[in-house]
Every structure is written in structure tokens, then in C-alpha cells.
Design an enzyme around this catalytic site. Structure first.
Site, PDB file in Angstrom:
ATOM      1  N   ASN A   1      28.627  -5.295 -24.820  1.00  0.00           N
ATOM      2  CA  ASN A   1      27.974  -4.271 -25.219  1.00  0.00           C
ATOM      3  C   ASN A   1      28.561  -2.981 -25.476  1.00  0.00           C
ATOM      4  OD1 ASN A   1      25.767  -2.265 -25.333  1.00  0.00           O
ATOM      5  ND2 ASN A   1      24.945  -2.246 -23.442  1.00  0.00           N
ATOM      6  N   TRP A   2      28.729  -2.885 -26.862  1.00  0.00           N
ATOM      7  CA  TRP A   2      29.529  -1.930 -27.437  1.00  0.00           C
ATOM      8  C   TRP A   2      28.996  -0.450 -27.205  1.00  0.00           C
ATOM      9  CZ3 TRP A   2      31.825  -4.004 -32.633  1.00  0.00           C
ATOM     10  CH2 TRP A   2      32.679  -4.993 -32.223  1.00  0.00           C
TER      11      TRP A   2
ATOM     12  N   HIS B   1      18.061  -1.118 -20.673  1.00  0.00           N
ATOM     13  CA  HIS B   1      19.394  -0.815 -20.293  1.00  0.00           C
ATOM     14  C   HIS B   1      19.174   0.488 -19.500  1.00  0.00           C
ATOM     15  CE1 HIS B   1      23.734   0.490 -19.924  1.00  0.00           C
ATOM     16  NE2 HIS B   1      23.894  -0.737 -20.032  1.00  0.00           N
TER      17      HIS B   1
ATOM     18  N   GLU C   1      20.838   3.207 -19.622  1.00  0.00           N
ATOM     19  CA  GLU C   1      20.953   4.246 -20.550  1.00  0.00           C
ATOM     20  C   GLU C   1      19.686   4.480 -21.143  1.00  0.00           C
ATOM     21  OE1 GLU C   1      24.636   2.840 -22.047  1.00  0.00           O
ATOM     22  OE2 GLU C   1      25.653   3.099 -20.088  1.00  0.00           O
TER      23      GLU C   1
ATOM     24  N   GLY D   1      30.453   2.019 -15.510  1.00  0.00           N
ATOM     25  CA  GLY D   1      31.356   2.879 -16.273  1.00  0.00           C
ATOM     26  C   GLY D   1      32.174   3.660 -14.928  1.00  0.00           C
TER      27      GLY D   1
ATOM     28  N   SER E   1      31.238  -2.258 -14.728  1.00  0.00           N
ATOM     29  CA  SER E   1      32.615  -2.391 -14.535  1.00  0.00           C
ATOM     30  C   SER E   1      33.309  -3.458 -14.262  1.00  0.00           C
ATOM     31  CB  SER E   1      32.915  -1.596 -13.189  1.00  0.00           C
ATOM     32  OG  SER E   1      32.447  -0.006 -13.384  1.00  0.00           O
TER      33      SER E   1
ATOM     34  N   GLY F   1      30.599  -3.507 -20.762  1.00  0.00           N
ATOM     35  CA  GLY F   1      30.761  -2.226 -21.682  1.00  0.00           C
ATOM     36  C   GLY F   1      31.979  -1.932 -22.070  1.00  0.00           C
ATOM     37  N   GLY F   2      32.619  -0.941 -21.293  1.00  0.00           N
ATOM     38  CA  GLY F   2      33.982  -0.502 -21.465  1.00  0.00           C
ATOM     39  C   GLY F   2      35.095  -1.677 -21.964  1.00  0.00           C
TER      40      GLY F   2
END
Ligand code: 13P
Length: 255
Positions: free
Chosen positions: A9-10, A101, A103, A177, A214, A235-236
Site C-alpha cells: 500500500n503505497w 483504511h 487513514e 508507521g 510496521s 505501507g512504509g
């Protein structure tokens, strides 16, 4: 059949160096048919959800894996400025969509009801839904993880009956994150709990349970070794093509 999946997931990011440098040589096929078939099968559990603006570029450069969107509209068409419909993401080559999500919940006030509507659109349009649920840090500290998850599950899934596959991504908000994660054992138990609750209120023939928050090269394997963890939403670490491929290889090793 359930669908194990390791998803990049960018978010609203493009990998530094651009998409072409994100793609690892292993991910690209020579023109050889045997190589193509081998890699198609190797990458059949890899999903990538870039920003919509970069879907075509990614699709042109990469022959393997699934493309997905990070969200879809809960409407099918019309005067909904800024929205992108299910049909539009399908047209761009997407076969799955992340929904709900944290966010989107935090910054756009998306509710479980919205997620539920989007889930039903995905099923109607044959998009594999990847539904995110998870508790906030406050709820986690108050020991309310299961209570929060139960409420999210009930509001999203009650009375759903489908023969299609659904993916549920457990993403504790406090782990996203932050470099912090629940233990793999905790995630395994929570996934079992989610499974039990979903099965008690909905009829879904195939569900996969993936973990997000994470995940990186160091910890991925410890999650994948758990019986109730069918993949990850990353993600990251997914913004680095090599790191993402390493995590994907770890997944296949434990599969
Ligand atoms: P991180 O892997 O950066 O913690 O993000 C997880 C996530 O939100 C994936 O959807």
C-alpha cells in the site's frame, strides 16, 4: 478458495527513484514463455496498490501480481467530485481494493456504514475487497481491542452472504508507521477471534486474514509463520522494491 495476499500500500507516495527503479529484475519477465509462466505463478499472491495516478505506469512495467486501488467510491457514477468508481478502477486494471483504511476513517470520517456499502459494491463488481479494521491506541490501552473489532465487524458484515472471497486486514492503528507491533501470537489469536465473529454473523465462503502495521524484513517471517495469518498489508516498507520483494519471498517460504 481463500486468497493469501501480500499487498504493497503505497498510500499517497511514489517510491523514491520512481516506479521503474522500484521494480526488481526478478519481477520482470524475459520474453521466454517458460519464464513468464513460472513468474506468473510465483507472484500470484502479490498485490500492489499505488496511487491511482500511477496505475497505468505500473501496469505497463510489471507483468505480474495484482493491481489494486486504495479505495473506491460508494457511488457508481454521477456528480461526486473527487471520487473514483469501482468500474473506473477496474478499467485501470485493478482486481482488488483496500477499503476502510484507518487513514480514510481518520482524515475523511469514513464510517463502518460507508465501508459496508463499498464492500457490497466490490462484491457486485467482482473486485476482491480488502477490508481494514483495527483499534486505536486509546482503545488498545484501555483493553478494548476485541470490543472495538466486534463493533466494526458487526457494522460492516452483518447479514452478508456471499460465495466470493473477502480479505480482512487487521491493522491496529497504533502499529501503523510507528515501528511498534502486537506480538505475532497476539495477532494470530485476534485473527481467530475475528474469524469466529464474522462467521457468526455472515455467510462468507472464503475469508483470508492479513496483518498490517510496521511489517518489515526483520519481523515479517514471524507473522507469516502463524497459522491464522495469510499475508500482510505493508505501507512504509513496500516503498522499497527490494525490501518488499524480500518480505514477499519470506511469505512464500513459510506458505
Ligand atoms: P506501515 O507498514 O507503514 O506501518 O503501514 C501499514 C499500513 O497502513 C498498510 O495499509
Amino acid at each position: 478458495m481463500s486468497h493469501p495476499l501480500v499487498i504493497a500500500n503505497w498510500k499517497m507516495n511514489i517510491p523514491s527513484g520512481g516506479i521503474s527503479s522500484w521494480i526488481q529484475s526478478e519481477m520482470v519477465s524475459t520474453n521466454d514463455e517458460v519464464d513468464f509462466n513460472k513468474k506468473s505463478s510465483y507472484f500470484k499472491f502479490m498485490g500492489i496498490a499505488p496511487p491511482i495516478s500511477h496505475l497505468s505506469e505500473l501496469e505497463n512495467l510489471l507483468n505480474f501480481g495484482f493491481l489494486g486501488s486504495q479505495d473506491i467510491s460508494r457511488f457508481n457514477d454521477g456528480a461526486k467530485t473527487g471520487d473514483i468508481s469501482a468500474d473506473m478502477v477496474i478499467d485501470k486494471g485493478c482486481t482488488f481494493s483496500i477499503l476502510g483504511h484507518s487513514e480514510r476513517r481518520e482524515f475523511y470520517n469514513e464510517t463502518n456504514k460507508d465501508v459496508s456499502e463499498k464492500l457490497r459494491i466490490c462484491l457486485e463488481k467482482n473486485i476482491l475487497p480488502v477490508i481494514c479494521i483495527g483499534e486505536s491506541l486509546e482503545d488498545y490501552n484501555a483493553g478494548k481491542t476485541l470490543e472495538v473489532l466486534d463493533m466494526q465487524i458487526k457494522e460492516i458484515f452483518t447479514s452478508l452472504s456471499t460465495k466470493k472471497t473477502v480479505v480482512i486486514a487487521y491493522e491496529p492503528v497504533w502499529a501503523i508507521g510507528s515501528g511498534k507491533t502486537p506480538t505475532p501470537d497476539d495477532v494470530n489469536n485476534i485473527h481467530q477471534h475475528i474469524k469466529d465473529i464474522v462467521q457468526s454473523i455472515a455467510e462468507i465462503e472464503a475469508i483470508s486474514f492479513i496483518y498490517g502495521g510496521s511489517v518489515n524484513c526483520e519481523n515479517a517471517k514471524s507473522f507469516f509463520q502463524q497459522t491464522n495469518i495469510d499475508g500482510a498489508l505493508i505501507g512504509g516498507a513496500s516503498l522499497n522494491g527490494k525490501e518488499f520483494l524480500d518480505i514477499y519471498n519470506d511469505f512464500l517460504e513459510t506458505f
